[in-house]
Design an enzyme around this catalytic site. Sequence first.
Site, short mmCIF file in Angstrom:
data_model
loop_
_atom_site.label_atom_id
_atom_site.label_comp_id
_atom_site.label_asym_id
_atom_site.label_seq_id
_atom_site.Cartn_x
_atom_site.Cartn_y
_atom_site.Cartn_z
N ASP A 41 -4.54 0.91 -9.21
CA ASP A 41 -5.98 0.63 -9.35
C ASP A 41 -6.35 0.34 -10.80
O ASP A 41 -7.02 -0.65 -11.11
CB ASP A 41 -6.80 1.81 -8.83
N GLU A 72 0.84 -1.21 0.00
CA GLU A 72 0.00 0.00 0.00
C GLU A 72 0.87 1.25 0.00
O GLU A 72 1.85 1.33 0.75
CB GLU A 72 -0.90 -0.04 1.24
N GLY A 77 -17.82 5.22 -2.27
CA GLY A 77 -16.84 5.70 -1.30
C GLY A 77 -16.16 4.61 -0.50
O GLY A 77 -15.61 4.85 0.56
N SER A 119 -13.75 4.67 -9.30
CA SER A 119 -13.33 5.60 -10.36
C SER A 119 -12.41 4.92 -11.37
O SER A 119 -12.60 5.08 -12.58
CB SER A 119 -12.69 6.88 -9.79
C1 GLA Z 1 -5.21 4.78 -4.05
C2 GLA Z 1 -4.46 5.12 -5.34
C3 GLA Z 1 -3.46 4.02 -5.71
C4 GLA Z 1 -2.57 3.65 -4.53
C5 GLA Z 1 -3.39 3.42 -3.27
C6 GLA Z 1 -2.54 3.23 -2.05
O1 GLA Z 1 -6.04 3.68 -4.24
O2 GLA Z 1 -5.36 5.31 -6.40
O3 GLA Z 1 -2.70 4.44 -6.82
O4 GLA Z 1 -1.58 4.63 -4.32
O5 GLA Z 1 -4.28 4.50 -3.01
O6 GLA Z 1 -1.81 2.05 -2.15
#
Ligand code: GLA
Length: 386
Positions: free
Chosen positions: A173, A31, A122, A128
Amino acid sequence: MNIVEKFKEIYGDCENVREYFSPGRVNLIGEHTDYNGGHVFPCALTIGTHGAARKRDDKKIHFYSVNLDEVGVIEASLDDLTNHNEYSWANYPLGVVWAFAERGLKLDTGFDMCIYGTIPNGSGLSSSASLEVLTGTILRDLYGFDDLTMTDLALIGQFSENNFNGCNCGIMDQFAVAMGKKDCAIFLDTSDLSYEYANIKLPDAKIVITNSKVKHSLVDSAYNDRRNECATALADLQKVVDIKALGDLDNETFEKYADAIKDETNRLRAHHAVYENQRTIEAVKALKENDIETFGKLMNASHVSLRDDYAVSCEEIDILVEEAWKIPGVIGSRITGGGFGGCTVSIVKNDAVDVFQEELGKVYKEKTGIDAEFYVVEIGDGARRI
Ligand code: GLA
């Protein structure tokens, strides 16, 4: 929900309409490493965004969401690819049209689009990114941009989110949503986008997502702050060691040079980014050796680091995670996604899944007054035409 029927209801008929699906994602470990050149380990879900679309003969673009029926059909035009507040959620798909154009992939005519999302609002499960990659998949298919790969669609989605919608997110993501594979998590090296799939169908355990149902308002601003803190820490380190990103460091080398990071907060952020990357590499190794217990311990350590060093957790999420750790049969539990609310992800032994939901739901309600929601995860494929 039959999305083509809905399209017909909104736009009059459904001749030549094509149907698509794009998933949400959950990250198992890794993360806040994706903008630090580190590793991530997400997987695509079977919940996501359904879409139906077809080309028009003029320059208009129409967007309609079943989830936001009260907003009605939003009309934009190929002649004005800019972000407007009144476009509301449609700024996400419109941003992708803009990002295609920025790449020289201009649409000759507009299109009508109808969507329906099954990702809770959310929740931090990437609604998104799901919508961005859905739009990319639709544009590639409707307009015949056949040279674009799924990785390209992920990058286009991220580019639009960064530059059209103002969130400086990493690639995780969109990549997970685009490249997902049934029963697999994706071990992605964000420094060069090389990846491998790892089977995550566990014989004795399930992946359970718990939705805290809270979303604190600092999400976007604090996210961008963390990025800046990491960038400053990296710049300090680069004065004493030759690296391109925090992800280039192993723990030992980091400790050797950490004093070069002047600000204490920035040092903590960098500490998380480096150690979390190494944890992710270790976790995937453990999983390959069927050592799920070690995988779970690394998830727990990831949470502690995100809570203490990276400061992206919050009271409600900490309750969910720390109470989960006490329940027998919980192999690991941590916050997932960007932070400040959203969801936790836990690995729970099959025979403890019911008790987990009951007990955790009860104690969370007692402590916060909120009814948590639980999803026993099914891991699905990436975005596609149906
Ligand atoms: C969000 C961002 C990702 C990543 C996570 C944390 O989801 O969109 O790119 O940085 O936070 O791991």
